[in-house]
Design a protein around this motif. Sequence first.
Motif, PDB file in Angstrom:
ATOM      1  N   TYR A   1       0.910  -1.384  -0.039  1.00  0.00           N
ATOM      2  CA  TYR A   1       0.102   0.170   0.145  1.00  0.00           C
ATOM      3  C   TYR A   1       0.852   1.249   0.144  1.00  0.00           C
ATOM      4  O   TYR A   1       0.229   2.183  -0.943  1.00  0.00           O
ATOM      5  CB  TYR A   1      -1.291   0.295   1.134  1.00  0.00           C
ATOM      6  N   PRO A   2       1.951   1.978   0.960  1.00  0.00           N
ATOM      7  CA  PRO A   2       2.532   2.740   0.809  1.00  0.00           C
ATOM      8  C   PRO A   2       3.553   3.120  -0.841  1.00  0.00           C
ATOM      9  O   PRO A   2       2.922   4.146  -0.625  1.00  0.00           O
ATOM     10  CB  PRO A   2       4.045   2.259   1.663  1.00  0.00           C
ATOM     11  N   SER A   3       3.701   1.876  -1.485  1.00  0.00           N
ATOM     12  CA  SER A   3       4.603   1.433  -2.750  1.00  0.00           C
ATOM     13  C   SER A   3       2.685   2.352  -3.963  1.00  0.00           C
ATOM     14  O   SER A   3       3.174   3.358  -4.696  1.00  0.00           O
ATOM     15  CB  SER A   3       4.421   0.284  -3.355  1.00  0.00           C
TER      16      SER A   3
ATOM     17  N   THR B   1      -2.762   2.320   6.476  1.00  0.00           N
ATOM     18  CA  THR B   1      -1.730   3.612   5.709  1.00  0.00           C
ATOM     19  C   THR B   1      -1.570   4.861   5.122  1.00  0.00           C
ATOM     20  O   THR B   1      -3.839   4.487   4.901  1.00  0.00           O
ATOM     21  CB  THR B   1      -1.145   2.788   4.671  1.00  0.00           C
ATOM     22  N   VAL B   2      -1.375   5.651   5.877  1.00  0.00           N
ATOM     23  CA  VAL B   2      -1.776   7.157   6.183  1.00  0.00           C
ATOM     24  C   VAL B   2      -0.495   7.795   4.457  1.00  0.00           C
ATOM     25  O   VAL B   2       0.188   7.807   4.915  1.00  0.00           O
ATOM     26  CB  VAL B   2      -2.068   8.229   7.201  1.00  0.00           C
ATOM     27  N   ALA B   3      -1.022   8.422   3.790  1.00  0.00           N
ATOM     28  CA  ALA B   3       0.189   9.403   2.673  1.00  0.00           C
ATOM     29  C   ALA B   3      -0.598  10.498   3.406  1.00  0.00           C
ATOM     30  O   ALA B   3      -1.486  11.401   3.092  1.00  0.00           O
ATOM     31  CB  ALA B   3      -0.136   8.723   1.810  1.00  0.00           C
ATOM     32  N   ASN B   4      -0.099  11.441   3.355  1.00  0.00           N
ATOM     33  CA  ASN B   4      -0.147  12.910   3.645  1.00  0.00           C
ATOM     34  C   ASN B   4       1.149  13.780   3.128  1.00  0.00           C
ATOM     35  O   ASN B   4       2.517  13.828   2.297  1.00  0.00           O
ATOM     36  CB  ASN B   4       0.917  13.628   4.957  1.00  0.00           C
ATOM     37  N   VAL B   5       0.104  15.043   1.752  1.00  0.00           N
ATOM     38  CA  VAL B   5       1.225  15.782   0.925  1.00  0.00           C
ATOM     39  C   VAL B   5       0.423  17.425   1.810  1.00  0.00           C
ATOM     40  O   VAL B   5      -0.589  17.541   1.523  1.00  0.00           O
ATOM     41  CB  VAL B   5       1.024  15.966   0.019  1.00  0.00           C
TER      42      VAL B   5
ATOM     43  N   MET C   1       2.935   6.444   6.362  1.00  0.00           N
ATOM     44  CA  MET C   1       3.062   5.725   7.478  1.00  0.00           C
ATOM     45  C   MET C   1       1.940   5.256   7.675  1.00  0.00           C
ATOM     46  O   MET C   1       0.635   4.931   7.072  1.00  0.00           O
ATOM     47  CB  MET C   1       3.141   6.699   9.090  1.00  0.00           C
ATOM     48  N   THR C   2       2.563   4.543   8.847  1.00  0.00           N
ATOM     49  CA  THR C   2       1.538   2.375   9.225  1.00  0.00           C
ATOM     50  C   THR C   2       0.864   1.813   9.585  1.00  0.00           C
ATOM     51  O   THR C   2       2.502   2.275  10.662  1.00  0.00           O
ATOM     52  CB  THR C   2       2.597   1.345   8.115  1.00  0.00           C
ATOM     53  N   PHE C   3       0.584   1.973  10.057  1.00  0.00           N
ATOM     54  CA  PHE C   3      -0.589   1.569  11.878  1.00  0.00           C
ATOM     55  C   PHE C   3      -0.635   0.143  12.371  1.00  0.00           C
ATOM     56  O   PHE C   3      -2.044  -0.509  11.087  1.00  0.00           O
ATOM     57  CB  PHE C   3      -1.261   2.530  12.096  1.00  0.00           C
ATOM     58  N   ASP C   4      -0.484  -0.962  13.451  1.00  0.00           N
ATOM     59  CA  ASP C   4      -1.412  -1.558  13.454  1.00  0.00           C
ATOM     60  C   ASP C   4      -2.355  -1.820  13.868  1.00  0.00           C
ATOM     61  O   ASP C   4      -2.297  -1.620  14.798  1.00  0.00           O
ATOM     62  CB  ASP C   4      -0.585  -2.461  14.173  1.00  0.00           C
TER      63      ASP C   4
END
Length: 341
Positions: free
Chosen positions: A139-141, A180-184, A259-262
């Motif tokens: 998911y990050p990729s 999974t969180v992406a931020n800009v 960032m990825t969180f459990d």
Amino acid sequence: MVGDTMTLLSLLGRIMRYFLLRPETLFLLCISLALWSYFFHTDEVRTIVKSSRDAVKMVKGKVAEIMQNERLAGIRVLDAEFSKTWQFKNNNVAVYSIQGRRDHMEDRFEAAADYVKAHLPEALKQHLLSQERGRRDNYPSLLEHRILSVDREMVEKLSANHDEAGTTCLVALLSDRELTVANVGDSRGVLCDKDGNAVALSHDHKPYQLKERKRIKRAGGFISFNGSWRVQGILAMSRSLGDYPLKNLNVVIPDPDIMTFDLDKLQPEFMILASDGLWDAFSNEEAVRFVRERLNEPHFGAKSIVLQSFYRGCPDNITVMVVKFKSSASSSAAGRSKTAE
């Protein structure tokens, strides 16, 4: 003779100033008039008292009228501020957005924001649907690739029209066990874990941060203070989608932090995804406490915290999304202690 007269007048003036015109003397005089009116009921005193009462009533009426007009004017102002709202609710998700004190609504109704809304979620959805059932994706990729692709397409399109619009981007992708969180940019996410603690899901991209400041300087740019620290004295964030003039100088970039969180570990109650307007008025911890106390409201506290931010004086557009979580029906052995409803 003239000197004696002036001395006498001066003495009378001092008596008037220091005795007859003192507040306690005037108060006693009013009490005396009231008592005279009560015991002797002279027409003269009754006339004076009635005139005084009428004057007080008139003043009270004028004050009440002024206060009512001011109150109505305030309501009209609030109606104007809140008439340009956007709201959404579906199962476990609620969004509330207001234009606030800004002349324009840039959180949603703006070229760059509209473009990303129309293209990024659909691209992610199509990619996820095309995957084989049960296959775990990176998911990050995926998020990084899709965000950068959308930015390239948008910059090409908007620059052709000389549209300098730009937008932040905050995406949360939820799977069975991970978030999974992406931020800009400077929109921000925060999560409430099982113990009520605030867990930051993203970190703002601001020009004054050491990492960002060094990168901007290496690119030949600068930051200056104009109400807030701004790249080239213009943009109050150091990363964004769009903003093609600054993007062409490479002083503003579209690269997301991911960032990825459990979820098994955090067992979240809810998360808040919001534009920077909210964070001008609330810290992460304050926002979590505020919403946690209002999760049973129709908008899960999203509407309440938006309006509270406005009342606290936030000068910006304000948009807040609250996503509630619930206990999964599956066993913890299957590794899904919390999922979105």
